[in-house]
Design a protein around this motif. Structure first.
Motif, mmCIF file in Angstrom:
data_model
loop_
_atom_site.group_PDB
_atom_site.id
_atom_site.type_symbol
_atom_site.label_atom_id
_atom_site.label_comp_id
_atom_site.label_asym_id
_atom_site.label_seq_id
_atom_site.Cartn_x
_atom_site.Cartn_y
_atom_site.Cartn_z
ATOM 1 N N MET A 1 16.803 91.864 -12.300
ATOM 2 C CA MET A 1 16.845 93.243 -12.045
ATOM 3 C C MET A 1 15.883 94.181 -12.739
ATOM 4 O O MET A 1 15.836 94.226 -13.971
ATOM 5 N N GLU A 5 15.752 99.393 -10.880
ATOM 6 C CA GLU A 5 16.916 99.222 -10.002
ATOM 7 C C GLU A 5 18.335 99.220 -10.833
ATOM 8 O O GLU A 5 19.262 99.812 -10.334
ATOM 9 N N MET A 8 18.826 102.985 -10.928
ATOM 10 C CA MET A 8 19.352 103.516 -9.633
ATOM 11 C C MET A 8 20.785 102.967 -9.470
ATOM 12 O O MET A 8 21.644 103.956 -8.725
ATOM 13 N N ASN A 9 21.081 101.743 -9.943
ATOM 14 C CA ASN A 9 22.634 101.437 -9.760
ATOM 15 C C ASN A 9 23.528 102.406 -10.658
ATOM 16 O O ASN A 9 24.471 102.725 -10.053
ATOM 17 N N VAL A 11 22.741 105.643 -11.042
ATOM 18 C CA VAL A 11 23.090 106.878 -9.999
ATOM 19 C C VAL A 11 23.982 106.736 -9.134
ATOM 20 O O VAL A 11 24.846 107.445 -8.834
ATOM 21 N N GLN A 12 24.068 105.471 -8.338
ATOM 22 C CA GLN A 12 24.575 105.078 -7.275
ATOM 23 C C GLN A 12 26.187 105.134 -7.654
ATOM 24 O O GLN A 12 27.039 105.712 -6.962
ATOM 25 N N HIS A 15 27.567 108.681 -8.690
ATOM 26 C CA HIS A 15 27.432 109.591 -7.320
ATOM 27 C C HIS A 15 28.531 109.078 -6.578
ATOM 28 O O HIS A 15 29.431 110.015 -5.976
ATOM 29 N N PHE A 16 29.000 107.772 -6.258
ATOM 30 C CA PHE A 16 30.049 107.318 -5.690
ATOM 31 C C PHE A 16 31.206 107.563 -6.406
ATOM 32 O O PHE A 16 32.431 108.126 -5.671
ATOM 33 N N MET A 49 20.611 110.780 -12.706
ATOM 34 C CA MET A 49 19.771 111.158 -11.857
ATOM 35 C C MET A 49 18.546 111.884 -12.293
ATOM 36 O O MET A 49 17.192 111.608 -12.123
ATOM 37 N N ILE A 59 14.874 112.127 -6.219
ATOM 38 C CA ILE A 59 16.069 111.809 -5.256
ATOM 39 C C ILE A 59 16.409 112.882 -4.584
ATOM 40 O O ILE A 59 16.817 112.871 -3.175
ATOM 41 N N PRO A 78 14.725 104.589 0.391
ATOM 42 C CA PRO A 78 15.697 103.660 -0.144
ATOM 43 C C PRO A 78 16.050 102.408 0.597
ATOM 44 O O PRO A 78 16.767 101.448 -0.107
ATOM 45 N N LYS B 6 17.665 110.971 -1.484
ATOM 46 C CA LYS B 6 16.786 109.621 -1.420
ATOM 47 C C LYS B 6 17.554 108.464 -2.075
ATOM 48 O O LYS B 6 16.962 107.961 -3.187
ATOM 49 N N GLN B 7 18.686 107.984 -1.641
ATOM 50 C CA GLN B 7 19.337 106.912 -2.336
ATOM 51 C C GLN B 7 20.301 106.554 -1.179
ATOM 52 O O GLN B 7 20.869 107.118 -0.512
ATOM 53 N N LEU B 8 20.704 105.023 -1.259
ATOM 54 C CA LEU B 8 21.733 104.709 -0.508
ATOM 55 C C LEU B 8 23.189 104.937 -1.239
ATOM 56 O O LEU B 8 23.039 104.880 -2.492
ATOM 57 N N GLN B 9 24.191 104.865 -0.525
ATOM 58 C CA GLN B 9 25.384 105.162 -1.286
ATOM 59 C C GLN B 9 25.690 103.883 -1.896
ATOM 60 O O GLN B 9 26.311 104.037 -3.160
ATOM 61 N N LYS B 13 20.486 94.712 -0.614
ATOM 62 C CA LYS B 13 19.163 93.961 -0.960
ATOM 63 C C LYS B 13 19.332 92.688 -0.392
ATOM 64 O O LYS B 13 19.953 91.859 -0.791
#
Lengths: 83, 199
Positions: A1, A5, A8-9, A11-12, A15-16, A49, A59, A78, B6-9, B13
């Motif tokens: 990875m 990536e 971004m993981n 961030v996700q 955020h989740f 972020m 983003i 994305p 600009k991100q998926l939840q 992949k």
């Protein structure tokens, strides 16, 4: 990875955690523990972020301007998988 | 109003194209229990809600469903990117391909186009919330059935995430219903519709 990536993981993930906590708070608006959790993950999300946006592109549209360029429109979307 | 991030939840992949999987997963975009109907249902129903916490949960779950619509679309996009004409024919994807190529179009797995009937906004607080509870269960069972049909772990992973969210949403709608009932006449919840009747 790739580094991008991984970031971004992060961030996700944060955020989740914010999204899930906010749904809980909608029906439990006075829950002190949930409020504390929300504040904590919100700070982590903002930090991740900011780091991502500095390195790899915006983003949020409010951060879409970079130097002399409207980077919001030119950076990757994305749903594209990075090779 | 709404703004886009600009991100998926959750990450999507997928390495291997599969028109066969796209053909069934499209139902969670435009089918009877799909994400497009869910997002539009909650974001429409909230205007009939008299209580702020219930307006909040409908707004926030509706917004999350928009993100799920994007995730399903990303899955479809990746499953149909670089597919060959041979694959399209062998997988029976030709009936979709002829009208939509590899574009995203909301339809059920059976080919029926998205129907606004799935939005089910009645203007009656209790009817709407019961609709939402049932809708989350129906979306959950559709994801269960998809998981019975899918072997590729790249595809299963985001589908499992979406299935989990239906369960959380069901829990939150249950709480919204309880909060609503607490504000009504406990001897007869149906004595009046707080979204329409004066008292």
């Amino acid at each position: 990875m790739s580094e991008q990536e991984k970031l971004m993981n992060k961030v996700q993930m944060y955020h989740f955690a914010m999204v899930d906590a906010s749904l809980f708070l909608d029906t439990h608006p006075n829950d002190k523990e949930a409020l504390k959790f929300f504040k904590r993950v919100k700070e982590m999300c903002e930090k991740a972020m900011e780091e991502y946006q500095q390195k790899y592109g915006s983003i949020n549209i409010k951060d879409g301007e970079k130097d002399t360029k409207w980077e919001w429109a030119t950076s990757a979307f994305p749903w594209e998988v990075q090779q | 109003m709404f703004s886009y991030q600009k991100q998926l939840q959750y990450p999507v992949k997928i390495k291997n194209p599969s028109p066969a999987l796209a053909k069934i997963i499209v139902t969670q975009l435009g089918g009877p229990h799909g994400e497009k109907g869910a997002a539009s249902r909650y974001l429409s129903q909230r205007f009939a809600m008299p209580y702020n916490e219930v307006k909040a949960i409908l707004t926030d779950i509706g917004t999350e469903e928009l993100g799920h619509e994007e995730m399903i679309s990303a899955i479809l996009y990746q499953l149909t990117k670089n597919m060959s004409i041979e694959q399209i024919k062998a997988d029976g994807f030709d009936t979709y391909f002829v009208d939509h190529t590899a574009g995203i179009y909301p339809q059920a797995a059976s080919g029926t186009p998205f129907s606004a009937d799935t939005i089910a906004s009645t203007g009656d607080v209790l009817a709407d919330l019961h609709e939402d509870l049932a809708a989350e269960q129906k979306a959950r069972l559709s994801y269960d059935n998809l998981l019975r049909l899918i072997d590729d772990n790249d595809v299963r992973d985001p589908i499992k995430f979406l299935r989990e969210r239906e369960i959380v949403h069901y829990q939150r709608f249950g709480e919204a219903l309880r909060k609503t009932q607490e504000k009504l006449d406990s001897k007869n919840f149906y004595a009046f519709n707080p979204a329409f009747d004066k008292k």
